[in-house]
Design an enzyme around this catalytic site. Structure first.
Site, PDB file in Angstrom:
ATOM      1  N   ASP A   1      -2.489  -2.103  10.470  1.00  0.00           N
ATOM      2  CA  ASP A   1      -2.714  -1.993   9.025  1.00  0.00           C
ATOM      3  C   ASP A   1      -3.392  -3.237   8.442  1.00  0.00           C
ATOM      4  O   ASP A   1      -3.727  -3.258   7.256  1.00  0.00           O
ATOM      5  CB  ASP A   1      -1.371  -1.809   8.284  1.00  0.00           C
ATOM      6  CG  ASP A   1      -0.858  -0.377   8.368  1.00  0.00           C
ATOM      7  OD1 ASP A   1      -1.658   0.516   8.717  1.00  0.00           O
ATOM      8  OD2 ASP A   1       0.324  -0.160   8.084  1.00  0.00           O
TER       9      ASP A   1
ATOM     10  N   PRO B   1       9.518  -4.388  -0.168  1.00  0.00           N
ATOM     11  CA  PRO B   1      10.641  -4.180   0.744  1.00  0.00           C
ATOM     12  C   PRO B   1      10.179  -4.194   2.205  1.00  0.00           C
ATOM     13  O   PRO B   1       9.055  -3.788   2.514  1.00  0.00           O
ATOM     14  CB  PRO B   1      11.198  -2.815   0.354  1.00  0.00           C
ATOM     15  CG  PRO B   1      10.384  -2.300  -0.751  1.00  0.00           C
ATOM     16  CD  PRO B   1       9.304  -3.271  -1.092  1.00  0.00           C
TER      17      PRO B   1
ATOM     18  N   LYS C   1       0.847  -1.211   0.000  1.00  0.00           N
ATOM     19  CA  LYS C   1       0.000   0.000   0.000  1.00  0.00           C
ATOM     20  C   LYS C   1       0.871   1.245   0.000  1.00  0.00           C
ATOM     21  O   LYS C   1       2.030   1.221   0.432  1.00  0.00           O
ATOM     22  CB  LYS C   1      -0.944   0.027   1.214  1.00  0.00           C
ATOM     23  CG  LYS C   1      -0.291   0.068   2.601  1.00  0.00           C
ATOM     24  CD  LYS C   1       0.042   1.457   3.113  1.00  0.00           C
ATOM     25  CE  LYS C   1       0.635   1.411   4.526  1.00  0.00           C
ATOM     26  NZ  LYS C   1       1.410   2.555   4.925  1.00  0.00           N
TER      27      LYS C   1
HETATM   28  P1  ATP Z   1       3.859  -0.663   7.903  1.00  0.00           P
HETATM   29  O1  ATP Z   1       3.778   0.111   6.626  1.00  0.00           O
HETATM   30  O2  ATP Z   1       2.596  -1.482   8.170  1.00  0.00           O
HETATM   31  O3  ATP Z   1       4.309   0.139   9.075  1.00  0.00           O
HETATM   32  P2  ATP Z   1       6.458  -1.681   7.221  1.00  0.00           P
HETATM   33  O4  ATP Z   1       6.507  -1.749   5.728  1.00  0.00           O
HETATM   34  O5  ATP Z   1       7.083  -0.479   7.823  1.00  0.00           O
HETATM   35  O6  ATP Z   1       4.955  -1.813   7.695  1.00  0.00           O
HETATM   36  P3  ATP Z   1       6.951  -4.476   7.433  1.00  0.00           P
HETATM   37  O7  ATP Z   1       7.904  -4.778   6.339  1.00  0.00           O
HETATM   38  O8  ATP Z   1       5.532  -4.802   7.227  1.00  0.00           O
HETATM   39  O9  ATP Z   1       7.145  -2.949   7.831  1.00  0.00           O
HETATM   40  O10 ATP Z   1       7.369  -5.207   8.801  1.00  0.00           O
HETATM   41  C1  ATP Z   1       8.596  -5.043   9.316  1.00  0.00           C
HETATM   42  C2  ATP Z   1       8.818  -5.814  10.607  1.00  0.00           C
HETATM   43  O11 ATP Z   1       7.954  -6.938  10.767  1.00  0.00           O
HETATM   44  C3  ATP Z   1      10.226  -6.350  10.583  1.00  0.00           C
HETATM   45  O12 ATP Z   1      10.721  -6.187  11.879  1.00  0.00           O
HETATM   46  C4  ATP Z   1      10.069  -7.809  10.225  1.00  0.00           C
HETATM   47  O13 ATP Z   1      11.083  -8.615  10.798  1.00  0.00           O
HETATM   48  C5  ATP Z   1       8.709  -8.176  10.826  1.00  0.00           C
HETATM   49  N1  ATP Z   1       7.989  -9.179  10.014  1.00  0.00           N
HETATM   50  C6  ATP Z   1       7.334 -10.244  10.493  1.00  0.00           C
HETATM   51  N2  ATP Z   1       6.742 -10.928   9.505  1.00  0.00           N
HETATM   52  C7  ATP Z   1       7.003 -10.290   8.364  1.00  0.00           C
HETATM   53  C8  ATP Z   1       6.661 -10.511   7.010  1.00  0.00           C
HETATM   54  N3  ATP Z   1       5.888 -11.553   6.638  1.00  0.00           N
HETATM   55  N4  ATP Z   1       7.104  -9.627   6.090  1.00  0.00           N
HETATM   56  C9  ATP Z   1       7.840  -8.550   6.473  1.00  0.00           C
HETATM   57  N5  ATP Z   1       8.216  -8.311   7.738  1.00  0.00           N
HETATM   58  C10 ATP Z   1       7.799  -9.154   8.681  1.00  0.00           C
END
Ligand code: ATP
Length: 284
Positions: free
Chosen positions: A137, A95, A10
């Protein structure tokens, strides 16, 4: 049986923080948009009990720490059905720690698969409620599309889709701590807020320029100086012809909106020479 589901990333067209709640969470108001950058989530049911997760990124948690495993656990608890033995495989393309809800989207994909296969009578709203137990989210990721998300992210209102355009998303090597940004919001106080009503009106009118003018993420206003790269990427996107550019979620990914595919392709190539992960996307 093997079930595969796309887990879409997203982007935030807007991100606003309205205040801190007594439970420690923040009241948010966000316009979110799914894009075609996606992970592939495969659930394989098996006879033996237990759950394991495999991914092509060796550093992601393989057990309970993975959001996909957490989603499966919450699903069986919430529905009261007996947990089924399964393995979950995730091919990551979104990513990690990028503000693109990659983990939440993987969890949501597991919920959609389990809903479909183990509780087909369960309404989508119930699946979104279970998502709330997994992460802020996740309810949005269960639904996807163009949505106004409020509260912690669980109050969802469908919006008309973003008018046809090309999106270039650029993630630098750094990552940003989400709790640090919320702490910055508490100490610095926000003076400006997105025009969320204007954004939803622009979407309703199919007015891409109106949408572009209203891209706004309040986290940008409290970014510590060491994340200056975010603003460099925004300037680069604008210099390469983006109508507007903004950070998504708690960053550090920045995206730009383009009318024109050729310009978007050129921008992607130019940025890819400088940043490790650059994507040309469409909406979903
Ligand atoms: P958001 O936009 O919802 O804040 P994000 O993009 O910043 O998410 P993600 O990549 O969704 O972050 O998640 C990062 C954290 O979640 C990391 O610490 C990672 O180790 C943990 N994690 C657990 N499961 C997953 C997964 N299936 N994919 C990605 N990260 C994961």
């Amino acid at each position: 049986m093997v079930h595969t589901e796309h887990a879409y990333a997203k982007l935030n067209l807007t991100l606003d923080i309205l205040g801190r709640r007594p439970d420690g969470y923040h009241d948010m108001r966000m316009v979110m948009q799914s894009i075609d950058l996606r992970d592939e989530v495969t659930v394989t049911f098996r006879e033996e009990p237990g759950l394991e997760v495999s991914t092509d990124l060796s550093y992601l948690p393989r057990g309970e720490g993975n959001i996909a495993a957490k989603a499966a656990a919450r699903f069986f608890e919430a529905t009261g059905s007996a947990p089924r033995g399964m393995s979950i495989d995730i091919q990551k393309h979104i990513p990690v720690c990028a503000g693109m809800a990659g983990g939440s989207s993987d969890g949501a994909a597991v919920l959609r698969i389990l809903g479909r296969t183990c509780a087909p009578e369960l309404p989508r709203e119930r699946l979104e409620e279970i998502g709330e137990l997994v992460g802020s989210d996740v309810p949005y990721c269960v639904r996807g599309g163009t949505v106004l998300a409020e509260g912690r992210g669980e109050r969802l209102t469908d919006l008309p889709g973003l008018p046809s355009c090309f999106l270039v998303a650029c993630k630098p090597a750094c990552s940003i701590s989400t709790p640090e940004l919320f702490a910055q919001v508490r100490t610095k106080k926000l003076r400006c807020h997105p025009d969320t009503a204007g954004m939803t009106a622009a979407l309703a009118a199919g007015d891409l320029e109106g949408v572009a003018h209203r891209l706004y993420n309040v986290f940008e206003d409290v970014l510590p100086r060491r994340y200056a790269q975010v603003f460099e990427m925004k300037s680069a996107l604008l210099g390469l012809g983006a109508m507007a550019a903004s950070m998504t979620g708690s960053g550090p990914t920045v995206f730009g909106i383009f009318w024109d595919e050729e310009r978007a392709r050129t921008a992607r190539e130019a940025l890819a020479a400088q940043y490790p992960a650059v994507f040309l996307c469409r909406t979903v």
